[in-house]
Design an enzyme around this catalytic site. Structure first.
Site, PDB file in Angstrom:
ATOM      1  N   ILE A  21       1.169  -1.064   0.009  1.00  0.00           N
ATOM      2  CA  ILE A  21       0.322  -0.515  -0.027  1.00  0.00           C
ATOM      3  C   ILE A  21       0.759   1.541   0.318  1.00  0.00           C
ATOM      4  CG2 ILE A  21      -1.741   1.694   1.485  1.00  0.00           C
ATOM      5  CD1 ILE A  21      -3.163  -1.554   2.385  1.00  0.00           C
ATOM      6  N   ASP A  73      11.655   2.823   5.481  1.00  0.00           N
ATOM      7  CA  ASP A  73      10.823   1.932   5.630  1.00  0.00           C
ATOM      8  C   ASP A  73      11.989   0.821   5.803  1.00  0.00           C
ATOM      9  OD1 ASP A  73      10.133  -1.020   5.037  1.00  0.00           O
ATOM     10  OD2 ASP A  73       9.024  -0.504   3.639  1.00  0.00           O
ATOM     11  N   SER A 133      -7.638   0.887  10.065  1.00  0.00           N
ATOM     12  CA  SER A 133      -8.030  -0.531   9.378  1.00  0.00           C
ATOM     13  C   SER A 133      -9.770  -0.393   9.907  1.00  0.00           C
ATOM     14  CB  SER A 133      -7.094  -1.963  10.264  1.00  0.00           C
ATOM     15  OG  SER A 133      -8.236  -2.712   9.481  1.00  0.00           O
ATOM     16  N   ALA A 134     -10.508  -1.044   9.135  1.00  0.00           N
ATOM     17  CA  ALA A 134     -11.634  -1.641   9.403  1.00  0.00           C
ATOM     18  C   ALA A 134     -11.985  -2.367  10.505  1.00  0.00           C
ATOM     19  CB  ALA A 134     -12.608  -2.344   8.000  1.00  0.00           C
ATOM     20  N   TYR A 192      -4.147  -7.946  15.724  1.00  0.00           N
ATOM     21  CA  TYR A 192      -3.545  -6.978  15.342  1.00  0.00           C
ATOM     22  C   TYR A 192      -5.043  -5.411  15.263  1.00  0.00           C
ATOM     23  CZ  TYR A 192      -4.655  -4.407  10.596  1.00  0.00           C
ATOM     24  OH  TYR A 192      -4.869  -3.793   9.241  1.00  0.00           O
ATOM     25  N   LYS A 218      -4.254  -1.103  15.876  1.00  0.00           N
ATOM     26  CA  LYS A 218      -5.173  -0.108  15.737  1.00  0.00           C
ATOM     27  C   LYS A 218      -5.271   0.689  16.570  1.00  0.00           C
ATOM     28  CE  LYS A 218      -3.075  -1.298  11.358  1.00  0.00           C
ATOM     29  NZ  LYS A 218      -1.719  -0.064  10.987  1.00  0.00           N
ATOM     30  N   TYR A 237      -8.790   1.451   6.184  1.00  0.00           N
ATOM     31  CA  TYR A 237      -8.984   0.444   5.166  1.00  0.00           C
ATOM     32  C   TYR A 237      -9.557  -0.948   5.413  1.00  0.00           C
ATOM     33  CZ  TYR A 237      -4.698   3.165   4.472  1.00  0.00           C
ATOM     34  OH  TYR A 237      -3.117   3.733   3.962  1.00  0.00           O
ATOM     35  N   ARG A 285     -15.974  -9.797   3.130  1.00  0.00           N
ATOM     36  CA  ARG A 285     -15.129  -8.290   2.859  1.00  0.00           C
ATOM     37  C   ARG A 285     -16.041  -7.291   2.411  1.00  0.00           C
ATOM     38  NH1 ARG A 285     -14.579 -11.535   6.693  1.00  0.00           N
ATOM     39  NH2 ARG A 285     -13.270 -12.534   7.166  1.00  0.00           N
TER      40      ARG A 285
END
Length: 344
Positions: free
Chosen positions: A12, A31, A117-118, A141, A145, A168, A220
């Site tokens: 992304i 990175d 994140s959703a 995870y 977030k 996202y 999804r």
């Protein structure tokens, strides 16, 4: 405008970098290449290192004092891994990200665009979620977030930082010009597993068939990554306007606005590829949810953003990328480390 993209060597982050370049926005990438690829980062001023390396972040701002905003994409993202290695996820996604925030504040970079994140939503029925929907993350995870979003709100309230969290949904596809794409040869998400099943002749597993959805499989929201990248451009261009209220923090969903079940994804894949996939069913995986799809109303209002690419286009673009992936990821680390005077 010049922006710092953390995690800009990932799927992304690199796509956002390409979209920024197309829009005339200068990009600097940080990175550590744990999951990112130097081939994706080397087109830009590139610093190899950790987001928690305060001296390195200071160096970036000494050498690029005109950076106006940070797009924070550096995160560990595999739900199953987070269940077995929660310490690593909280360390990277929360602790190190907080150190990054401290470095940004010290260097006077107060515009912060966060890749959220959703997965933070209470996705228990496969339905539509708005930004005000219940937050109930179901994996380390997702909790990492949600925790960071909460901390970000507190930091914004106490400092001159302004923040936009973009939640996202499920990115698919690739940069239309194939400058970058999925960096992993064995992606863990559903579409990646479908391509793996397609190329290896192994069965594709539908994990969980007893969810409270229209066909029992999880739902999804598959949003094309190029649409996702376009939303970041719009957020950067409108940043001061959309954070101008008293809270200076904004949360925005980014999805296709359409829910797709796993069985429907399989059928779309077979139609696009013209090839039947052998499917087997399996039990739910730890951290899985029924899923959800996005209400994009706020994204349209604040960003002027409406996604334009279909799931089928995402499947086609992913197939184009996978056909050239190996030829694009052949640079030697030694060679790249000495290109353009970049820091590695």
């Amino acid at each position: 405008m010049k922006v710092l993209i953390t995690g800009g060597g990932g799927f992304i982050g690199s796509t956002i970098a390409s979209r920024c370049a197309d829009a005339g926005i200068d990009v600097v990438i940080l990175d550590n290449l744990v999951t990112g690829r130097i081939e994706f980062a080397q087109r830009f001023p590139f610093y190899r290192g950790d987001i928690a390396d305060e001296a390195l972040v200071d160096t970036i701002f000494v050498e690029h004092p005109d950076i106006e905003a940070t797009v924070h994409c550096a995160a560990l993202i595999v739900v199953g891994d987070s269940v077995t290695s929660p310490v690593a996820y909280y360390d990277n996604n929360v602790v190190k990200a907080l150190t990054l925030i401290s470095s940004l504040l010290r260097n006077g970079c107060t515009r912060f665009l966060f890749s959220s994140s959703a997965a933070v939503y209470a996705s228990d029925d496969g339905g539509c979620v708005e930004e005000r929907s219940v937050i109930a993350p179901q994996s380390p995870y997702a909790r990492s977030k949600a925790h960071f979003e909460s901390m970000l709100a507190d930091i914004v309230a106490a400092t001159n930082l302004s923040a936009v969290s973009l939640r996202y949904f499920n990115p698919v596809g690739t940069d239309p010009e194939l400058r970058s794409g999925l960096q992993s040869a064995r992606p863990t998400h559903a579409l990646g597993k479908l391509f793996e099943a397609h190329t290896t002749g192994t069965p594709f597993a539908v994990a969980g068939t007893d969810w409270p959805t229209r066909d029992g499989s999880g739902v999804r929201d598959y949003v094309h990554v190029w649409d996702l990248a376009d939303a970041h451009i719009r957020a950067l261009e409108r940043f001061d306007r959309i954070t101008a209220d008293s809270t200076r923090t904004t949360v925005v969903n980014l999805g296709s606005g359409r829910g797709t079940t796993v069985w429907e994804l399989v059928r779309a894949f077979e139609e696009v590829l013209g090839h039947a996939v052998v499917v087997r069913t399996s039990s739910r995986r730890p951290g899985d949810t029924a899923g959800a799809y996005a209400s994009n109303t706020l994204a349209a209002q604040l960003l002027g953003w409406v996604p334009s690419r279909t799931l089928e286009a995402g499947i086609e673009d992913t197939a184009r990328w996978l056909a050239v992936r190996e030829s694009r990821l052949t640079w030697s680390t030694f060679h790249d480390a000495h290109l353009h005077g970049h820091h590695v």
